[in-house]
Design a protein around this motif. Structure first.
Motif, PDB file in Angstrom:
ATOM      1  N   ILE A 342       0.827  -1.205   0.000  1.00  0.00           N
ATOM      2  CA  ILE A 342       0.000   0.000   0.000  1.00  0.00           C
ATOM      3  C   ILE A 342       0.864   1.260   0.000  1.00  0.00           C
ATOM      4  CG2 ILE A 342      -1.697   1.320   1.329  1.00  0.00           C
ATOM      5  CD1 ILE A 342      -2.832  -1.353   2.294  1.00  0.00           C
ATOM      6  N   SER A 343       1.920   1.260   0.792  1.00  0.00           N
ATOM      7  CA  SER A 343       2.751   2.462   0.875  1.00  0.00           C
ATOM      8  C   SER A 343       3.460   2.745  -0.452  1.00  0.00           C
ATOM      9  CB  SER A 343       3.773   2.323   2.003  1.00  0.00           C
ATOM     10  OG  SER A 343       4.681   1.278   1.735  1.00  0.00           O
ATOM     11  N   GLN A 344       3.938   1.693  -1.131  1.00  0.00           N
ATOM     12  CA  GLN A 344       4.631   1.918  -2.399  1.00  0.00           C
ATOM     13  C   GLN A 344       3.678   2.330  -3.512  1.00  0.00           C
ATOM     14  OE1 GLN A 344       7.998  -0.414  -3.722  1.00  0.00           O
ATOM     15  NE2 GLN A 344       7.804  -1.679  -1.891  1.00  0.00           N
ATOM     16  N   ASP A 345       2.480   1.757  -3.534  1.00  0.00           N
ATOM     17  CA  ASP A 345       1.561   2.033  -4.633  1.00  0.00           C
ATOM     18  C   ASP A 345       0.709   3.281  -4.409  1.00  0.00           C
ATOM     19  OD1 ASP A 345       2.546  -0.209  -5.751  1.00  0.00           O
ATOM     20  OD2 ASP A 345       0.725  -1.406  -5.637  1.00  0.00           O
ATOM     21  N   VAL A 346       0.515   3.674  -3.152  1.00  0.00           N
ATOM     22  CA  VAL A 346      -0.415   4.769  -2.870  1.00  0.00           C
ATOM     23  C   VAL A 346       0.258   5.927  -2.143  1.00  0.00           C
ATOM     24  CG1 VAL A 346      -2.602   5.392  -1.762  1.00  0.00           C
ATOM     25  CG2 VAL A 346      -2.321   3.118  -2.766  1.00  0.00           C
ATOM     26  N   VAL A 351       9.089   5.936   4.750  1.00  0.00           N
ATOM     27  CA  VAL A 351       8.871   5.330   6.063  1.00  0.00           C
ATOM     28  C   VAL A 351       7.548   5.813   6.654  1.00  0.00           C
ATOM     29  CG1 VAL A 351       9.719   5.228   8.438  1.00  0.00           C
ATOM     30  CG2 VAL A 351      11.308   4.943   6.512  1.00  0.00           C
ATOM     31  N   ARG A 352       7.257   7.104   6.510  1.00  0.00           N
ATOM     32  CA  ARG A 352       5.990   7.623   7.012  1.00  0.00           C
ATOM     33  C   ARG A 352       4.812   6.953   6.288  1.00  0.00           C
ATOM     34  NH1 ARG A 352       2.160  11.369   5.850  1.00  0.00           N
ATOM     35  NH2 ARG A 352       1.178  12.420   7.626  1.00  0.00           N
ATOM     36  N   GLY A 353       4.948   6.800   4.967  1.00  0.00           N
ATOM     37  CA  GLY A 353       3.899   6.108   4.218  1.00  0.00           C
ATOM     38  C   GLY A 353       3.714   4.678   4.682  1.00  0.00           C
ATOM     39  N   PHE A 354       4.832   4.008   4.997  1.00  0.00           N
ATOM     40  CA  PHE A 354       4.752   2.640   5.511  1.00  0.00           C
ATOM     41  C   PHE A 354       3.956   2.598   6.805  1.00  0.00           C
ATOM     42  CE2 PHE A 354       6.216  -0.818   8.163  1.00  0.00           C
ATOM     43  CZ  PHE A 354       6.313  -1.892   7.301  1.00  0.00           C
ATOM     44  N   ARG A 355       4.199   3.543   7.692  1.00  0.00           N
ATOM     45  CA  ARG A 355       3.518   3.544   8.980  1.00  0.00           C
ATOM     46  C   ARG A 355       2.019   3.813   8.825  1.00  0.00           C
ATOM     47  NH1 ARG A 355       8.513   6.717  11.956  1.00  0.00           N
ATOM     48  NH2 ARG A 355       9.430   4.859  12.936  1.00  0.00           N
ATOM     49  N   VAL A 356       1.663   4.759   7.970  1.00  0.00           N
ATOM     50  CA  VAL A 356       0.242   5.020   7.719  1.00  0.00           C
ATOM     51  C   VAL A 356      -0.416   3.793   7.102  1.00  0.00           C
ATOM     52  CG1 VAL A 356      -1.384   6.429   6.396  1.00  0.00           C
ATOM     53  CG2 VAL A 356       0.591   7.502   7.498  1.00  0.00           C
ATOM     54  N   ALA A 357       0.276   3.162   6.147  1.00  0.00           N
ATOM     55  CA  ALA A 357      -0.266   1.973   5.503  1.00  0.00           C
ATOM     56  C   ALA A 357      -0.437   0.821   6.495  1.00  0.00           C
ATOM     57  CB  ALA A 357       0.647   1.538   4.357  1.00  0.00           C
ATOM     58  N   ALA A 358       0.468   0.716   7.463  1.00  0.00           N
ATOM     59  CA  ALA A 358       0.341  -0.329   8.478  1.00  0.00           C
ATOM     60  C   ALA A 358      -0.930  -0.146   9.303  1.00  0.00           C
ATOM     61  CB  ALA A 358       1.569  -0.329   9.385  1.00  0.00           C
ATOM     62  N   LEU A 359      -1.237   1.086   9.659  1.00  0.00           N
ATOM     63  CA  LEU A 359      -2.473   1.348  10.409  1.00  0.00           C
ATOM     64  C   LEU A 359      -3.702   0.978   9.587  1.00  0.00           C
ATOM     65  CD1 LEU A 359      -1.550   4.786  12.036  1.00  0.00           C
ATOM     66  CD2 LEU A 359      -1.593   2.541  13.142  1.00  0.00           C
ATOM     67  N   ILE A 360      -3.695   1.340   8.311  1.00  0.00           N
ATOM     68  CA  ILE A 360      -4.818   0.982   7.436  1.00  0.00           C
ATOM     69  C   ILE A 360      -4.941  -0.529   7.305  1.00  0.00           C
ATOM     70  CG2 ILE A 360      -5.688   1.149   5.076  1.00  0.00           C
ATOM     71  CD1 ILE A 360      -4.266   3.866   4.880  1.00  0.00           C
ATOM     72  N   SER A 361      -3.797  -1.201   7.112  1.00  0.00           N
ATOM     73  CA  SER A 361      -3.799  -2.649   6.901  1.00  0.00           C
ATOM     74  C   SER A 361      -4.348  -3.416   8.100  1.00  0.00           C
ATOM     75  CB  SER A 361      -2.371  -3.134   6.604  1.00  0.00           C
ATOM     76  OG  SER A 361      -1.845  -2.475   5.480  1.00  0.00           O
ATOM     77  N   ALA A 362      -4.174  -2.883   9.306  1.00  0.00           N
ATOM     78  CA  ALA A 362      -4.627  -3.582  10.512  1.00  0.00           C
ATOM     79  C   ALA A 362      -6.063  -3.250  10.885  1.00  0.00           C
ATOM     80  CB  ALA A 362      -3.700  -3.243  11.678  1.00  0.00           C
ATOM     81  N   THR A 363      -6.501  -2.038  10.620  1.00  0.00           N
ATOM     82  CA  THR A 363      -7.824  -1.631  11.105  1.00  0.00           C
ATOM     83  C   THR A 363      -8.964  -2.049  10.178  1.00  0.00           C
ATOM     84  OG1 THR A 363      -7.443   0.554  10.115  1.00  0.00           O
ATOM     85  CG2 THR A 363      -6.969   0.305  12.461  1.00  0.00           C
ATOM     86  N   VAL A 364      -8.720  -2.125   8.869  1.00  0.00           N
ATOM     87  CA  VAL A 364      -9.793  -2.536   7.950  1.00  0.00           C
ATOM     88  C   VAL A 364     -10.276  -3.957   8.247  1.00  0.00           C
ATOM     89  CG1 VAL A 364     -10.353  -3.025   5.544  1.00  0.00           C
ATOM     90  CG2 VAL A 364      -9.167  -0.912   6.147  1.00  0.00           C
TER      91      VAL A 364
END
Length: 508
Positions: A342-346, A351-364
C-alpha cells in the motif's frame, strides 16, 4: 480456567512482544530496514520468523479442532501446510530473491513491464492479506472469551493495537525479532503441556471419558474430491502468501533463501506433531467439545481437564500465551507485507507512508471481523489458501518459469481465479456449511487449473506482448548468486585495479 490467569498470560505475551519490537526500533534506521530488514537476516533467524508468522490461528488451534471433528481426514492440513514449503523451495524461493523486488507487485511489474499488472497484483495481495487477518482476529476473540470471560471484541482489538505498535515502530527488522521469539514460544506452549499430560495419564492410569468418537458432529466424512482439493489449495496457496514471500527478500542471497526454506520445513514438521497429539487426545478425553461446537477451544481447555489444580492453570496460561503469540505473529507479518504494498503504490514508499499503511492494513480487517461470524479456523484459512492458489500462485510460477507469459495473460488469469474462487467463497457463506455443495466448499480443485489455463491461453493469444526485457529478466532470476564474501572480494579487486600505480624512484 481462572480469568485472572488468562488475562495475565495475554498481558505477558503482549508486553514481551512490544518490548522486543521496540528493541528492533533501535536498529531500524533506513527504508530498507522497514521493508526488508536491509536484506541481512541469516537463515536460522529468518526461518524462525517465518515459522512464527506462518503458524497462525489455524495451526495453533484449528488443526487440533479439525482432528477432533474429522479424525484422520484432518491430517491433510498439517501435511499440506508443510509440503507447501517444499514446493516453495523447489520453484520460488531463490528466483524470487534474485528478482531484487521488495513486494510481489514489484516482481510482477518488473517481470511483465506493466503498470496494469502491478495494480491488479496489488489489489489481490491486499485482498489475500485482509482475508487472512480476519481468522486471526476471530481466534483472538474466541481465546479471550473462553479463557477470561471478557467480551470477544477485546481480543480482536488487543491484537490490532499490539501489532500496530510493533509494526509502526520498527517495520520488518523489528518484526523479525518478534516473530522469531513467537515461534519458539508457540512451540513451547504446545510441547510442554503435552509432556505433562502424558506424564499425568501414565501416572494415574486415567481412562478415556468416552469411547473414541468416530463422527461426533454427524457430518459426512470428507471424500476423495475434498481431500484432493484441500491439498491443491495448501500446496499451491503457500507459494502465493504475501507475508511469507516477502521474507525471502530479507535473506542476503539466494543460497540463504534456500537454506531458510529447508530449516522452515524442519521447524514446521516438529511443530505439527503437537496439534496432532492434542486432536487425538481430544477424541478420547474431550469429545463433548465437538458436540458443543467448541472444537477450536480444545487446545485451550484440554490441559486443565487432564491435569487440573495449580499445575493445570499454569499450563493453560502457557497455552493462552502461545495462542496469542500465534495471532500476533501472523497478523504482524501480514500487516508488514500489506503496508509495503500500500505504501509503495499509494503513499510514495517512504517510512511515514509505511507507517500510515500499516495502520490501514490492521484496522480494515478489524471492521470485517466485527461484522462476521467465526467459522472453523482451519477451514476458513484453507479457503484463503485456495484463493491465493487461484490468483497469485499462477502468476508467480509462470512468471518465473515460462518466458511466454504476458501482461494480458497474467491479468486474465488472476481475475479468473479471483472471480471463480471468490464467488465460491461468497456462495458458501450465503448457503451455510450444511447446504453448500462439496465442490463449492472446496473450490481449489477446479479454480486453480482454470486460472492457469486462462493465463496460458490468454498469453498465447497475445504473444506479441511478451516484454522486450524478457531475456535479461529471466537470466537474473535463474543465474545463481555468488556468496557475499566473493562479491566483496571481487569489488575490492576491481577497486585496486582502478587505482593508479606508484613506481619506486629507482624504477623511474
Amino acid at each position: 480456567m481462572n480469568p485472572v490467569v488468562g488475562i495475565a498470560a495475554f498481558v505477558a505475551v503482549s508486553l514481551a512482544t512490544a518490548a522486543i519490537g521496540f528493541y528492533g526500533l533501535r536498529i531500524s534506521r533506513t527504508t530498507g530496514d522497514f521493508y526488508v530488514a536491509s536484506r541481512t537476516v541469516p537463515p536460522w533467524w529468518n526461518a524462525s520468523a517465518i515459522g512464527g508468522e506462518y503458524l497462525s490461528a489455524a495451526s495453533f488451534l484449528g488443526v487440533a479442532g479439525l482432528i477432533l471433528l474429522s479424525g484422520t481426514d484432518a491430517l491433510w492440513f498439517p501435511v499440506g501446510y508443510t509440503a507447501g514449503y517444499l514446493m516453495l523451495l523447489l520453484f520460488v524461493a531463490a528466483p524470487l530473491r534474485r528478482s531484487g523486488a521488495y513486494t510481489i507487485p514489484d516482481f510482477t511489474e518488473s517481470r511483465l513491464d506493466s503498470k496494469a499488472v502491478r495494480r491488479v497484483t496489488s489489489l489481490i495481495v491486499v485482498m489475500v492479506g485482509w482475508l487472512y487477518i480476519v481468522p486471526q482476529l476471530h481466534g483472538a476473540a474466541l481465546t479471550i472469551r473462553i479463557t477470561t470471560g471478557l467480551p470477544s471484541w477485546v481480543g480482536s482489538v488487543a491484537v490490532v493495537v499490539v501489532v500496530c505498535l510493533t509494526v509502526v515502530a520498527g517495520g520488518m527488522r523489528s518484526i523479525t525479532f518478534v516473530q522469531a521469539f513467537q515461534y519458539w514460544l508457540k512451540l513451547t506452549a504446545l510441547a510442554v503441556p503435552v509432556i505433562f499430560m502424558l506424564l499425568a495419564l501414565a501416572g494415574t492410569g486415567a481412562t478415556p471419558l468416552a469411547e473414541p468418537v468416530t463422527n461426533p458432529t454427524g457430518l459426512p466424512p470428507a471424500g476423495m474430491y475434498q481431500n484432493i482439493s484441500l491439498l491443491v489449495a495448501l500446496l499451491f496457496g503457500t507459494l502465493g502468501l504475501p507475508h511469507v514471500l516477502v521474507r525471502f527478500y530479507t535473506n542476503p542471497d539466494g543460497q540463504s533463501a534456500r537454506r531458510t526454506t529447508l530449516i522452515v520445513l524442519g521447524l514446521l514438521s516438529v511443530f505439527y506433531l503437537f496439534p496432532t497429539a492434542y486432536g487425538l487426545a481430544g477424541r478420547l478425553f474431550a469429545p463433548d467439545l465437538a458436540q458443543r461446537g467448541q472444537a477450536d477451544a480444545l487446545v485451550l481447555l484440554l490441559p486443565g481437564r487432564l491435569i487440573g489444580g495449580t499445575a493445570g492453570e499454569l499450563l493453560s496460561a502457557l497455552v493462552v500465551a502461545g495462542a496469542f503469540a500465534a495471532f500476533l505473529s501472523t497478523t504482524s507479518g501480514l500487516v508488514v507485507s500489506l503496508a509495503g504494498v500500500i505504501s509503495q503504490d499509494v503513499l510514495g514508499g517512504s517510512v511515514r507512508g509505511f507507517r500510515v499503511a500499516a495502520l490501514i492494513s490492521a484496522t480494515v480487517p478489524l471492521a470485517f471481523a466485527f461484522s462476521t461470524d467465526s467459522l472453523a479456523l482451519a477451514g476458513s484459512v484453507g479457503l484463503v489458501f485456495a484463493f491465493t492458489a487461484s490468483t497469485l500462485c499462477p502468476v508467480l510460477l509462470l512468471g518465473i518459469w515460462w518466458r511466454g507469459l504476458t501482461d494480458a495473460g497474467a491479468i486474465a488469469g488472476m481475475l479468473t481465479g479471483a472471480i471463480l474462487c471468490g464467488g465460491a467463497m461468497v456462495a458458501g457463506a450465503i448457503l451455510g456449511s450444511a447446504a453448500t455443495p462439496f465442490w463449492l466448499a472446496q473450490p481449489a480443485a477446479w479454480s486453480v487449473p482454470a486460472a492457469f489455463a486462462v493465463m496460458v491461453l490468454a498469453s498465447r493469444t497475445t504473444s506479441n506482448r511478451v516484454p522486450a526485457t524478457i531475456s535479461r529478466v529471466m537470466t537474473r532470476l535463474h543465474t545463481p548468486e555468488r556468496p557475499l564474501e566473493t562479491v566483496r572480494q571481487t569489488a575490492e579487486r576491481q577497486l585496486v585495479e582502478r587505482l593508479p600505480v606508484e613506481r619506486h624512484p629507482t624504477e623511474r
